[in-house]
Write a protein that holds these residues in place. Structure first.
Motif, PDB file in Angstrom:
ATOM      1  N   ASP A  17      61.373  55.282  34.309  1.00  0.00           N
ATOM      2  CA  ASP A  17      60.840  56.576  34.724  1.00  0.00           C
ATOM      3  C   ASP A  17      60.544  56.638  36.222  1.00  0.00           C
ATOM      4  OD1 ASP A  17      61.026  57.575  32.211  1.00  0.00           O
ATOM      5  OD2 ASP A  17      58.878  57.514  31.755  1.00  0.00           O
ATOM      6  N   SER A  18      60.041  55.546  36.788  1.00  0.00           N
ATOM      7  CA  SER A  18      59.697  55.539  38.218  1.00  0.00           C
ATOM      8  C   SER A  18      60.938  55.743  39.084  1.00  0.00           C
ATOM      9  CB  SER A  18      59.006  54.228  38.595  1.00  0.00           C
ATOM     10  OG  SER A  18      59.865  53.117  38.357  1.00  0.00           O
ATOM     11  N   ILE A  19      62.076  55.224  38.633  1.00  0.00           N
ATOM     12  CA  ILE A  19      63.323  55.378  39.392  1.00  0.00           C
ATOM     13  C   ILE A  19      63.855  56.803  39.248  1.00  0.00           C
ATOM     14  CG2 ILE A  19      65.703  54.572  39.639  1.00  0.00           C
ATOM     15  CD1 ILE A  19      64.800  51.841  38.645  1.00  0.00           C
ATOM     16  N   ILE A  20      63.790  57.342  38.010  1.00  0.00           N
ATOM     17  CA  ILE A  20      64.226  58.728  37.784  1.00  0.00           C
ATOM     18  C   ILE A  20      63.384  59.666  38.646  1.00  0.00           C
ATOM     19  CG2 ILE A  20      64.543  60.547  36.076  1.00  0.00           C
ATOM     20  CD1 ILE A  20      64.693  58.403  33.919  1.00  0.00           C
ATOM     21  N   LEU A  21      62.085  59.416  38.682  1.00  0.00           N
ATOM     22  CA  LEU A  21      61.149  60.240  39.462  1.00  0.00           C
ATOM     23  C   LEU A  21      61.534  60.225  40.942  1.00  0.00           C
ATOM     24  CD1 LEU A  21      58.399  61.794  38.913  1.00  0.00           C
ATOM     25  CD2 LEU A  21      57.286  59.759  39.821  1.00  0.00           C
ATOM     26  N   LYS A  22      61.875  59.042  41.451  1.00  0.00           N
ATOM     27  CA  LYS A  22      62.206  58.902  42.870  1.00  0.00           C
ATOM     28  C   LYS A  22      63.553  59.538  43.193  1.00  0.00           C
ATOM     29  CE  LYS A  22      62.195  55.472  46.569  1.00  0.00           C
ATOM     30  NZ  LYS A  22      61.984  54.041  46.902  1.00  0.00           N
ATOM     31  N   LEU A  23      64.547  59.324  42.349  1.00  0.00           N
ATOM     32  CA  LEU A  23      65.877  59.889  42.599  1.00  0.00           C
ATOM     33  C   LEU A  23      65.861  61.413  42.546  1.00  0.00           C
ATOM     34  CD1 LEU A  23      68.177  57.466  40.549  1.00  0.00           C
ATOM     35  CD2 LEU A  23      67.967  57.610  43.036  1.00  0.00           C
ATOM     36  N   GLY A  24      65.064  61.978  41.611  1.00  0.00           N
ATOM     37  CA  GLY A  24      65.013  63.428  41.456  1.00  0.00           C
ATOM     38  C   GLY A  24      64.026  64.110  42.377  1.00  0.00           C
ATOM     39  N   GLY A  25      63.143  63.336  43.017  1.00  0.00           N
ATOM     40  CA  GLY A  25      62.183  63.920  43.943  1.00  0.00           C
ATOM     41  C   GLY A  25      61.125  64.768  43.275  1.00  0.00           C
ATOM     42  N   TRP A  26      60.752  64.411  42.028  1.00  0.00           N
ATOM     43  CA  TRP A  26      59.692  65.161  41.351  1.00  0.00           C
ATOM     44  C   TRP A  26      58.338  64.764  41.911  1.00  0.00           C
ATOM     45  CZ3 TRP A  26      64.002  64.029  38.201  1.00  0.00           C
ATOM     46  CH2 TRP A  26      64.583  65.139  37.567  1.00  0.00           C
ATOM     47  N   LYS A  27      57.420  65.718  41.958  1.00  0.00           N
ATOM     48  CA  LYS A  27      56.084  65.441  42.470  1.00  0.00           C
ATOM     49  C   LYS A  27      55.295  64.577  41.505  1.00  0.00           C
ATOM     50  CE  LYS A  27      52.123  67.845  44.517  1.00  0.00           C
ATOM     51  NZ  LYS A  27      51.537  69.171  44.849  1.00  0.00           N
ATOM     52  N   SER A  28      55.487  64.799  40.199  1.00  0.00           N
ATOM     53  CA  SER A  28      54.810  64.001  39.183  1.00  0.00           C
ATOM     54  C   SER A  28      55.731  63.815  37.999  1.00  0.00           C
ATOM     55  CB  SER A  28      53.505  64.675  38.731  1.00  0.00           C
ATOM     56  OG  SER A  28      53.806  65.840  37.984  1.00  0.00           O
ATOM     57  N   ASP A  29      55.406  62.856  37.149  1.00  0.00           N
ATOM     58  CA  ASP A  29      56.280  62.603  35.993  1.00  0.00           C
ATOM     59  C   ASP A  29      56.021  63.576  34.854  1.00  0.00           C
ATOM     60  OD1 ASP A  29      53.852  61.752  35.084  1.00  0.00           O
ATOM     61  OD2 ASP A  29      54.503  59.736  34.528  1.00  0.00           O
ATOM     62  N   HIS A  30      54.994  64.437  34.983  1.00  0.00           N
ATOM     63  CA  HIS A  30      54.677  65.380  33.903  1.00  0.00           C
ATOM     64  C   HIS A  30      55.837  66.349  33.675  1.00  0.00           C
ATOM     65  CE1 HIS A  30      52.421  68.088  31.323  1.00  0.00           C
ATOM     66  NE2 HIS A  30      52.736  69.090  32.135  1.00  0.00           N
ATOM     67  N   SER A  90      68.314  69.003  35.098  1.00  0.00           N
ATOM     68  CA  SER A  90      67.713  68.608  33.822  1.00  0.00           C
ATOM     69  C   SER A  90      68.635  67.636  33.081  1.00  0.00           C
ATOM     70  CB  SER A  90      67.463  69.845  32.957  1.00  0.00           C
ATOM     71  OG  SER A  90      66.658  70.776  33.629  1.00  0.00           O
ATOM     72  N   TYR A  91      69.927  67.912  33.146  1.00  0.00           N
ATOM     73  CA  TYR A  91      70.926  67.018  32.532  1.00  0.00           C
ATOM     74  C   TYR A  91      70.809  65.617  33.124  1.00  0.00           C
ATOM     75  CZ  TYR A  91      75.546  64.828  32.075  1.00  0.00           C
ATOM     76  OH  TYR A  91      76.570  63.936  31.857  1.00  0.00           O
ATOM     77  N   PHE A  92      70.629  65.551  34.449  1.00  0.00           N
ATOM     78  CA  PHE A  92      70.474  64.256  35.111  1.00  0.00           C
ATOM     79  C   PHE A  92      69.274  63.490  34.557  1.00  0.00           C
ATOM     80  CE2 PHE A  92      67.667  62.315  38.308  1.00  0.00           C
ATOM     81  CZ  PHE A  92      68.384  61.155  38.585  1.00  0.00           C
ATOM     82  N   ALA A  93      68.140  64.173  34.440  1.00  0.00           N
ATOM     83  CA  ALA A  93      66.918  63.510  33.973  1.00  0.00           C
ATOM     84  C   ALA A  93      67.064  63.003  32.542  1.00  0.00           C
ATOM     85  CB  ALA A  93      65.738  64.474  34.073  1.00  0.00           C
ATOM     86  N   SER A  94      67.624  63.842  31.673  1.00  0.00           N
ATOM     87  CA  SER A  94      67.766  63.442  30.266  1.00  0.00           C
ATOM     88  C   SER A  94      68.790  62.327  30.118  1.00  0.00           C
ATOM     89  CB  SER A  94      68.158  64.644  29.411  1.00  0.00           C
ATOM     90  OG  SER A  94      69.380  65.195  29.847  1.00  0.00           O
ATOM     91  N   GLY A 146      70.732  65.095  40.307  1.00  0.00           N
ATOM     92  CA  GLY A 146      69.295  65.355  40.442  1.00  0.00           C
ATOM     93  C   GLY A 146      68.883  66.167  41.649  1.00  0.00           C
ATOM     94  N   LEU A 147      69.818  66.667  42.457  1.00  0.00           N
ATOM     95  CA  LEU A 147      69.451  67.430  43.639  1.00  0.00           C
ATOM     96  C   LEU A 147      69.184  68.893  43.297  1.00  0.00           C
ATOM     97  CD1 LEU A 147      70.849  64.882  44.925  1.00  0.00           C
ATOM     98  CD2 LEU A 147      71.441  66.374  46.847  1.00  0.00           C
ATOM     99  N   ARG A 148      68.233  69.489  44.006  1.00  0.00           N
ATOM    100  CA  ARG A 148      67.957  70.920  43.878  1.00  0.00           C
ATOM    101  C   ARG A 148      68.996  71.715  44.661  1.00  0.00           C
ATOM    102  NH1 ARG A 148      62.955  68.446  44.868  1.00  0.00           N
ATOM    103  NH2 ARG A 148      61.395  68.715  43.216  1.00  0.00           N
ATOM    104  N   ARG A 149      69.184  72.967  44.271  1.00  0.00           N
ATOM    105  CA  ARG A 149      70.144  73.821  44.960  1.00  0.00           C
ATOM    106  C   ARG A 149      69.775  73.978  46.437  1.00  0.00           C
ATOM    107  NH1 ARG A 149      71.101  80.275  44.227  1.00  0.00           N
ATOM    108  NH2 ARG A 149      69.030  80.221  45.168  1.00  0.00           N
ATOM    109  N   SER A 150      68.486  74.143  46.726  1.00  0.00           N
ATOM    110  CA  SER A 150      68.037  74.318  48.115  1.00  0.00           C
ATOM    111  C   SER A 150      68.324  73.077  48.951  1.00  0.00           C
ATOM    112  CB  SER A 150      66.542  74.632  48.151  1.00  0.00           C
ATOM    113  OG  SER A 150      65.787  73.586  47.562  1.00  0.00           O
TER     114      SER A 150
END
Length: 344
Positions: free
Chosen positions: A298-311, A285-289, A189-193
């Motif tokens: 969903d709340s845990i996926i959101l936190k692990l991936g660092g998304w701003k919103s679940d949308h 994306s593979y991580f999220a799916s 779930g980490l971004r390249r940056s």
């Protein structure tokens, strides 16, 4: 008592008032003595110069540069770099216009001109920057531009098989093995940056990885590490599997090198292995799916991936679920076809 000129009223305070419509607004001009026509004209011109937009002297380009300059210390280097690239792409016949002369018709004509040569996404980005500049320096300007419909891209999200093949290939290659750890972190779930900014010091003794910075390209096309991530929610701590944490410690670093090299290595590996093309971000994306399919909340996926919103996050794994549904539907329909053919 002398009769006052038409349109002039005397107030209880003793002042003399003339009401005028100036730029669509009813304004009151006050005088100490009954005003002459010349007095009213001079006062009207003075008030015109105080109307927002009337004192703007420069071109759109002048004010766009001023706007970007004011944001340099609050936005990421990559965002500023994107602003400058977007500004450079806006046609010169528009950027050379005086800011005060830009109208809704001007914007509509510009968009109509741009859709012939660039993608809808590029039109959105350019129009978005223009709107930001206008809102900053002409806040009363209401913008209602009709923009082109965005194209829906069919971006491929890899499955377990493709990911396993890729990692096995990296594992078996002495020269490519250094890419295994950064790409594995992407699949968590980490971004390249975020991966590029990590150091061994960010891994604690109890295998917790702290993510609080990002490596991005600045306006001068040089890599810089900024002390903040893409969004406020991107700052997070992730518990790593012990095997991965031990492997990082054994290697002594997470990733050293140009971040663009990761994409190039992935592309070359996919061609060699006959895999569908997917970039580093598709591992996120593979991580999220995958996390959603395994029942992680969903709340845990959101936190692990660092998304701003679940949308956005839900849009990612829904896309993957649609791909799975397509495959399942195809298998079922193939089975039904075979049944019908065999009966005949």
């Amino acid at each position: 008592m002398n009769k006052l000129p038409k349109g002039v009223d005397q107030l209880p305070s003793g002042k003399y008032r003339v009401r005028k419509m100036i730029n669509g607004r009813r304004q009151s001009l006050l005088f100490d003595a009954p005003p002459t026509q010349k007095d009213v004209l001079l006062a009207t011109n003075e008030l015109l110069n105080e109307v927002p937009g009337a004192t703007l002297k420069g071109t759109f380009l002048d004010y766009a540069e001023k706007y970007i300059k004011a944001k340099e210390n609050v936005l990421s280097a990559s965002t500023i770099r994107g602003y400058r690239a977007t500004l450079k792409g806006i046609p010169g016949h528009f950027t050379s216009l005086p800011l005060k002369d830009i109208t809704q018709y001007t914007l509509t004509a510009l968009v109509n001109d741009m859709v012939r040569s660039v993608s809808p996404k590029t039109v959105y980005n350019r129009h978005g920057l223009i709107v930001s500049v206008l809102h900053e320096f002409r806040p009363d300007f209401v913008i209602r531009t009709k923009l082109p419909r965005k194209a829906q891209k069919d971006i491929y999200t890899p499955g377990d098989e493709e990911v396993s093949i890729l990692f096995a290939y990296l594992e078996d290659s002495p020269t490519l093995k250094k890419y295994w750890i950064p790409l594995y972190l992407a699949s968590l779930g980490l971004r390249r940056s975020e991966i590029g900014a990590l150091s061994i010091a960010d891994l604690s003794e109890d295998d917790i990885l702290t993510i609080n910075k990002a490596k991005v390209l600045g306006s001068d096309n040089k890599w810089v590490i900024q002390n903040f991530t893409k969004t406020e929610r991107s700052n997070r701590k992730i518990p790593l599997p012990k095997e991965l944490a031990d492997r990082i410690r054994q290697q002594g670093f997470i990733y050293q090198g140009d971040l663009n090299s990761i994409f190039c290595i992935m592309t070359a590996a996919q061609k060699k292995l006959g895999l569908p093309h997917f970039g580093v971000h598709r591992l996120r994306s593979y991580f999220a799916s995958k996390a959603h399919a395994l029942g992680l909340h969903d709340s845990i996926i959101l936190k692990l991936g660092g998304w701003k919103s679940d949308h956005i996050m839900k849009g990612i794994y829904r896309k993957a679920l649609q791909e799975d549904l397509h495959e399942e539907s195809k298998t079922f329909l193939d089975h039904m076809t075979k049944q019908v053919v065999n009966k005949e």
